[in-house]
Write a protein that holds these residues in place. Structure first.
Motif, PDB file in Angstrom:
ATOM      1  N   PRO A  58       0.803  -1.209   0.189  1.00 28.37           N
ATOM      2  CA  PRO A  58       0.140   0.114   0.028  1.00 28.37           C
ATOM      3  C   PRO A  58       0.745   1.109  -0.020  1.00 28.37           C
ATOM      4  N   ASP A  59       0.366   2.353  -0.520  1.00 31.15           N
ATOM      5  CA  ASP A  59       1.052   3.405  -0.664  1.00 31.15           C
ATOM      6  C   ASP A  59       1.245   4.193   0.488  1.00 31.15           C
ATOM      7  N   HIS A  60       0.036   4.002   1.180  1.00 31.89           N
ATOM      8  CA  HIS A  60      -0.130   4.913   2.481  1.00 31.89           C
ATOM      9  C   HIS A  60      -0.555   4.098   3.584  1.00 31.89           C
ATOM     10  N   PRO A  61       0.450   3.414   4.044  1.00 29.12           N
ATOM     11  CA  PRO A  61       0.193   2.734   5.596  1.00 29.12           C
ATOM     12  C   PRO A  61       0.210   4.022   6.582  1.00 29.12           C
ATOM     13  N   ALA A  62      -0.390   3.479   7.728  1.00 30.20           N
ATOM     14  CA  ALA A  62      -0.545   4.492   8.857  1.00 30.20           C
ATOM     15  C   ALA A  62       0.990   5.091   8.994  1.00 30.20           C
ATOM     16  N   LEU A  63       0.688   6.398   9.522  1.00 32.91           N
ATOM     17  CA  LEU A  63       1.730   7.294   9.716  1.00 32.91           C
ATOM     18  C   LEU A  63       2.512   6.851  11.159  1.00 32.91           C
ATOM     19  N   PRO A  64       3.630   6.682  11.494  1.00 33.79           N
ATOM     20  CA  PRO A  64       3.716   6.419  12.854  1.00 33.79           C
ATOM     21  C   PRO A  64       3.665   7.592  13.746  1.00 33.79           C
ATOM     22  N   ALA A  65       3.208   7.035  15.050  1.00 33.51           N
ATOM     23  CA  ALA A  65       2.631   8.260  15.886  1.00 33.51           C
ATOM     24  C   ALA A  65       3.583   8.524  16.958  1.00 33.51           C
ATOM     25  N   THR A  66       4.892   8.770  16.196  1.00 36.69           N
ATOM     26  CA  THR A  66       5.892   9.050  17.192  1.00 36.69           C
ATOM     27  C   THR A  66       6.161  10.735  17.497  1.00 36.69           C
ATOM     28  N   ASP A  67       6.922  11.132  18.619  1.00 37.43           N
ATOM     29  CA  ASP A  67       7.212  12.321  18.720  1.00 37.43           C
ATOM     30  C   ASP A  67       7.500  13.218  17.581  1.00 37.43           C
ATOM     31  N   THR A  68       8.712  12.578  16.732  1.00 34.89           N
ATOM     32  CA  THR A  68       9.459  13.104  15.787  1.00 34.89           C
ATOM     33  C   THR A  68       9.265  12.191  14.608  1.00 34.89           C
ATOM     34  N   LEU A  69       9.045  12.708  13.457  1.00 37.38           N
ATOM     35  CA  LEU A  69       9.015  11.848  12.193  1.00 37.38           C
ATOM     36  C   LEU A  69      10.057  12.207  11.329  1.00 37.38           C
ATOM     37  N   VAL A  70      10.787  11.340  10.745  1.00 32.03           N
ATOM     38  CA  VAL A  70      11.658  11.730   9.566  1.00 32.03           C
ATOM     39  C   VAL A  70      11.327  11.007   8.610  1.00 32.03           C
ATOM     40  N   GLN A  71      10.979  11.606   7.443  1.00 36.86           N
ATOM     41  CA  GLN A  71      10.812  10.830   5.911  1.00 36.86           C
ATOM     42  C   GLN A  71      12.114  11.007   5.215  1.00 36.86           C
ATOM     43  N   TYR A  72      12.605   9.732   4.977  1.00 37.37           N
ATOM     44  CA  TYR A  72      13.601   9.712   3.887  1.00 37.37           C
ATOM     45  C   TYR A  72      12.890   9.529   2.552  1.00 37.37           C
ATOM     46  N   MET A  73      13.866  10.079   1.444  1.00 38.66           N
ATOM     47  CA  MET A  73      13.344  10.269  -0.029  1.00 38.66           C
ATOM     48  C   MET A  73      12.208  10.915   0.083  1.00 38.66           C
ATOM     49  N   GLY A  74      12.061  11.898   0.977  1.00 32.33           N
ATOM     50  CA  GLY A  74      10.616  12.559   1.267  1.00 32.33           C
ATOM     51  C   GLY A  74      10.487  13.866   0.432  1.00 32.33           C
ATOM     52  N   GLY A  75      10.602  14.005  -0.899  1.00 37.61           N
ATOM     53  CA  GLY A  75      10.566  15.417  -1.495  1.00 37.61           C
ATOM     54  C   GLY A  75       8.913  15.616  -1.508  1.00 37.61           C
ATOM     55  N   ARG A  76       8.267  15.161  -2.830  1.00 34.92           N
ATOM     56  CA  ARG A  76       6.984  15.456  -2.998  1.00 34.92           C
ATOM     57  C   ARG A  76       5.879  14.590  -1.917  1.00 34.92           C
ATOM     58  N   GLU A  77       6.572  13.371  -1.662  1.00 34.72           N
ATOM     59  CA  GLU A  77       5.917  12.480  -0.698  1.00 34.72           C
ATOM     60  C   GLU A  77       5.608  13.063   0.760  1.00 34.72           C
ATOM     61  N   ALA A  78       6.548  14.162   0.985  1.00 31.40           N
ATOM     62  CA  ALA A  78       6.239  14.569   2.410  1.00 31.40           C
ATOM     63  C   ALA A  78       5.138  15.488   2.334  1.00 31.40           C
ATOM     64  N   VAL A  79       4.873  16.265   1.148  1.00 30.86           N
ATOM     65  CA  VAL A  79       3.688  16.933   0.927  1.00 30.86           C
ATOM     66  C   VAL A  79       2.305  16.184   1.393  1.00 30.86           C
TER      67      VAL A  79
END
Lengths: 239, 239
Positions: free
Chosen positions: A153-174
């Motif tokens: 799946p392209d959109h699993p649940a986002l981690p509910a941590t205090d800090t989130l770091v998205q790798y390879m995260g250009g457009r996907e981070a939007v």
């Protein structure tokens, strides 16, 4: 047939030649052949000028056939050379596809040693002087990426941590920002975007979750996106 | 009054002297004074034999007054020396209390540079040859720890990532296992426990989530606990 060589899976770190480990640099200087990724910088390759250099040019998102070819090349190198280095950007064990290379080598009885590297998130935290954890504010961090595997799946649940770091995260981070806002995270949550971390063309941008949700300029190099209260600028922090 | 010195916050990595970065090793060899943690190994301190060495002996869980004293010592060192190193086990920006030291130094106008280090989770992944992510299986990882701050809840929600890594996770990890089992994670989920990572007395144990829930022997050194499907042994993996 000659004895099989040994393969060292080495993390190059984020790019700057002196952010590899002392162990990694020493092994690079001894290598007979080095198979390296697209993200490995020319200054890093200067550390193994004596070796045969093979670009395996993999970037994230490429099809898995490319990985199969790399696995095969690694096995062939271990059949021809005693001291083989597989050099990966960042750390081999975090978003590095190490599992597939380890399996291919182990199936042929080839010895492997892994040398860790500075993962980009920690280099970005250092470059921006923003700790990813903060006492009383942030004590969990998640590193994640968007799907690159077919069938996932392209959109699993986002981690509910205090800090989130998205790798390879250009457009996907939007998209990540849009989803976090929908989950009720606050619009002024600090976001730090680091491109080409630790390199001469490093670029740091500070924005908010709402700002990230509005979009991010197209970029050339690797992009890391850090989100969370821990990324707030400090009172006297020089920018 | 003389010009203020510069402080380098440097990650020593997990312990082995050659798992520091090339940049970190070079700066250590130039330091006038080095303030180091309890987790920094004697072989690492051999890299800065020329420097005045100050043990600030902090271990996780110690009271915050100790941190205030360290902050003060750092400021005083920057007033007396030009080249000050603050050497921390692992990486300074992840569970390293860097925020508090950065604030104290910035409040006095002291220049700080941060040099990342290999965080223990990645050294443990390398030592055990277990990638923390795996294509199609695990693409998110959380690093977390139990509370050490007064007033914080001891049991915030556990991160719902594919792979979980608990730092300083000896006895606390038993509670984590119990909670994950109660949340419905499967009892045979692989768990890898690494003590004294990268050191001569490194110890690796492989168990299951159910096994971890039953308890963990008391240990002396730092313990890291990795949980998740990505930690499964591979078919031909040497143990």
């Amino acid at each position: 047939m000659a004895a099989l060589g040994k393969v060292y899976l080495i993390g190059a770190g984020p790019g700057a030649a002196d952010l590899i480990t002392v162990r990694g640099a020493r092994l690079l200087a001894q290598a007979e052949v080095v198979l390296y990724d697209a993200l490995v910088t020319p200054e890093m390759l200067a550390l193994c000028a004596q070796a045969e250099l093979i670009s395996v040019g993999k970037r994230s998102g490429q099809r898995s056939t490319a990985q199969t070819a790399i696995n095969q090349q690694l096995v062939e190198c271990a059949q021809r050379y005693q001291m083989v280095v597989r050099l990966k950007g960042g750390d081999p064990m975090l978003f590095g596809r190490a599992d597939e290379e380890l399996r291919a080598l182990e199936a042929e009885g080839i010895e492997v040693e892994v040398v860790p590297g500075i993962t980009t998130a920690l280099a970005a935290a250092a470059a921006t002087k923003q700790p990813l954890t903060r006492r009383g504010v942030a004590r969990s961090v998640a590193f994640f990426t968007s799907s690159t595997a077919p069938g996932e799946p392209d959109h699993p649940a986002l981690p509910a941590t205090d800090t989130l770091v998205q790798y390879m995260g250009g457009r996907e981070a939007v998209g990540t920002a849009t989803r976090l806002l929908a989950e009720g995270r606050r619009p002024d949550l600090p976001v730090v975007v680091v491109e080409n971390c630790s390199r001469a063309d490093q670029r740091i941008r500070r924005l908010t979750l709402a700002g990230l949700g509005e979009g991010l300029d197209a970029t050339d190099g690797p992009v890391l996106v850090m989100i969370g209260e821990a990324l707030q600028l400090r009172l006297h922090q020089p920018v």
